[in-house]
Scaffold this active site. Sequence first.
Site, PDB file in Angstrom:
ATOM      1  N   TYR A 102       0.718  -1.300   0.078  1.00 21.54           N
ATOM      2  CA  TYR A 102      -0.362  -0.117  -0.158  1.00 21.54           C
ATOM      3  C   TYR A 102       0.767   1.124  -0.202  1.00 21.54           C
ATOM      4  CZ  TYR A 102      -4.895  -1.538   0.606  1.00 21.54           C
ATOM      5  OH  TYR A 102      -5.855  -2.674   0.260  1.00 21.54           O
TER       6      TYR A 102
ATOM      7  N   LYS B 221       2.984 -15.455   1.691  1.00 19.30           N
ATOM      8  CA  LYS B 221       3.356 -16.573   0.534  1.00 19.30           C
ATOM      9  C   LYS B 221       4.374 -16.192   0.799  1.00 19.30           C
ATOM     10  CE  LYS B 221       1.503 -17.014  -2.918  1.00 19.30           C
ATOM     11  NZ  LYS B 221       1.424 -18.571  -3.726  1.00 19.30           N
TER      12      LYS B 221
ATOM     13  N   ASP C 138      -2.690 -18.176   0.354  1.00 20.51           N
ATOM     14  CA  ASP C 138      -3.691 -18.282  -1.271  1.00 20.51           C
ATOM     15  C   ASP C 138      -4.505 -19.054  -0.230  1.00 20.51           C
ATOM     16  OD1 ASP C 138      -1.903 -19.770  -1.333  1.00 20.51           O
ATOM     17  OD2 ASP C 138      -1.947 -20.636  -3.032  1.00 20.51           O
TER      18      ASP C 138
ATOM     19  N   ASP D 131      -6.166  -6.986   3.278  1.00 24.14           N
ATOM     20  CA  ASP D 131      -7.532  -6.491   2.653  1.00 24.14           C
ATOM     21  C   ASP D 131      -8.925  -7.605   2.260  1.00 24.14           C
ATOM     22  OD1 ASP D 131      -8.854  -3.737   1.748  1.00 24.14           O
ATOM     23  OD2 ASP D 131      -8.037  -4.792  -0.444  1.00 24.14           O
TER      24      ASP D 131
ATOM     25  N   ASP E 222     -12.481  -9.393   3.768  1.00 24.42           N
ATOM     26  CA  ASP E 222     -13.730  -9.603   2.424  1.00 24.42           C
ATOM     27  C   ASP E 222     -14.623 -10.611   2.765  1.00 24.42           C
ATOM     28  OD1 ASP E 222     -13.501  -6.803   2.472  1.00 24.42           O
ATOM     29  OD2 ASP E 222     -13.672  -6.544   0.392  1.00 24.42           O
TER      30      ASP E 222
HETATM   31  C1  IPM Z   1     -10.303  -1.108   3.159  1.00 21.80           C
HETATM   32  C2  IPM Z   1     -10.825  -0.914   1.843  1.00 21.80           C
HETATM   33  C3  IPM Z   1      -9.440   0.417   1.930  1.00 21.80           C
HETATM   34  C4  IPM Z   1      -8.757  -0.191   1.453  1.00 21.80           C
HETATM   35  C5  IPM Z   1     -10.023   1.146   0.863  1.00 21.80           C
HETATM   36  C6  IPM Z   1     -11.110   2.155   0.698  1.00 21.80           C
HETATM   37  C7  IPM Z   1      -8.788   1.988   0.002  1.00 21.80           C
HETATM   38  O1  IPM Z   1     -11.275  -1.321   1.147  1.00 21.80           O
HETATM   39  O2  IPM Z   1     -10.219  -0.779   4.256  1.00 21.80           O
HETATM   40  O3  IPM Z   1     -10.864  -2.278   3.569  1.00 21.80           O
HETATM   41  O4  IPM Z   1      -7.994  -0.769   0.669  1.00 21.80           O
HETATM   42  O5  IPM Z   1      -7.775  -0.630   2.306  1.00 21.80           O
HETATM   43 MN    MN Z   2     -11.113  -3.943   1.422  1.00 23.52          MN
END
Ligand code: IPM
Ligand code: MN
Length: 368
Positions: free
Chosen positions: A142, A193, A226, A250, A254
């Site tokens: 990042y 990884k 993975d 990240d 999700d």
């Molecule tokens: C998160 C989001 C952020 C990230 C974006 C909005 C920059 O997806 O907080 O998970 O990638 O960290």
């Molecule tokens: Mn995210």
Amino acid sequence: MTSYKLLMLPGDGIGPEVAREVEKLTTFMTTKGVAKFEIDTDLVGGAAYDAHGVAITDAAMAKAQSADAVLFGAVGGPKWANVPYEHRPEAGLLRLRKEMELFANLRPAVCYPALADASSLKREIIEGLDIMIVRELTGGVYFGEPKEIVTLENGQKRAVDTQVYTTFEIERIARVAFDLAKVRGNKVTSTEKHNVMRSGVLWKQVVSNIHSKEYPEVELDHHLADACGMQLVRWPKQYDVIVCDNLFGDMLSDVAAMLTGSLGMLPSASLGAPNANGKRKALYEPVHGSAPDIAGKGLANPIAMIGSFGMALRYSFGLVQQADMVEKAIANVLAAGLRTKDIATHGQATIATSQMGDAIVAEFGKLI
Ligand code: IPM
Ligand code: MN
């Protein structure tokens, strides 16, 4: 009554509407004498860009630095698709994380029993799920330099992002994960990884060292990132605390969010290192994004945002009992069958964002 300085940064899309539901709770808590909140509000993301030409102003940054906690909604949307890269809405969030040094991102994924059927996975796979993803938040790809797109002599372009980690960065996030594991299921799974990435080799070594030197009593496992993604949808209950770098965190968070039924359910805390007085900078945000497609329609689920405020009560204000009550209030309204659209199944009736907020505040009121 102690007073807490809370900076609200609602942002874009559904951010402002879910933030409003938290303000109902802070107002209620203040009225009932539970705690007092001094709330300030500012712009971030596309909203800040429209007003000031930047994703967050220096003045808003200064407020964030001096607040006891920042409550962040969401940023981004198609409206800002063509703004200069350095001013894109997400840049506001990244600046907050970097300049406040919020290196530890805690993303708990808890499946409320009432929601087990809202997940795309079978009930037995996710019922009772309680995992904590600890994501490194100020390093890795990042922020690594160089980060650029250059034009080559032959007219082709070349894009570079840099994945970089130091011992210190890995050690401090590993400690956060082990400390959390000690008060939870006593197990950490470290993901990287190392089979392809040098940063993965160092990550694994450093986590192993911290483990044997400082936390030998905690169980430690290593999963390739993975494979961890695969195991999260195969048998997520094998995990307690998962520690990972910024990018893998990240993605994996999700995935974990959807196990719980909806992205609208997952809160998060981003914490800095404690200072001499034990205080740490902190920002709380729902894991879901700005969801521009449903913004302004009363369809958004405010639970992740209210849960994020609950995490602020726990980690910034030391109001642990009240934090438990917020979680209980959420569990109770879900058990009572109240659903926003994202978590409704089998033709269940749905309620609007503000009704969900009202119901949680009312339930919280019954618990005090
Ligand atoms: C998160 C989001 C952020 C990230 C974006 C909005 C920059 O997806 O907080 O998970 O990638 O960290
Ligand atoms: Mn995210």
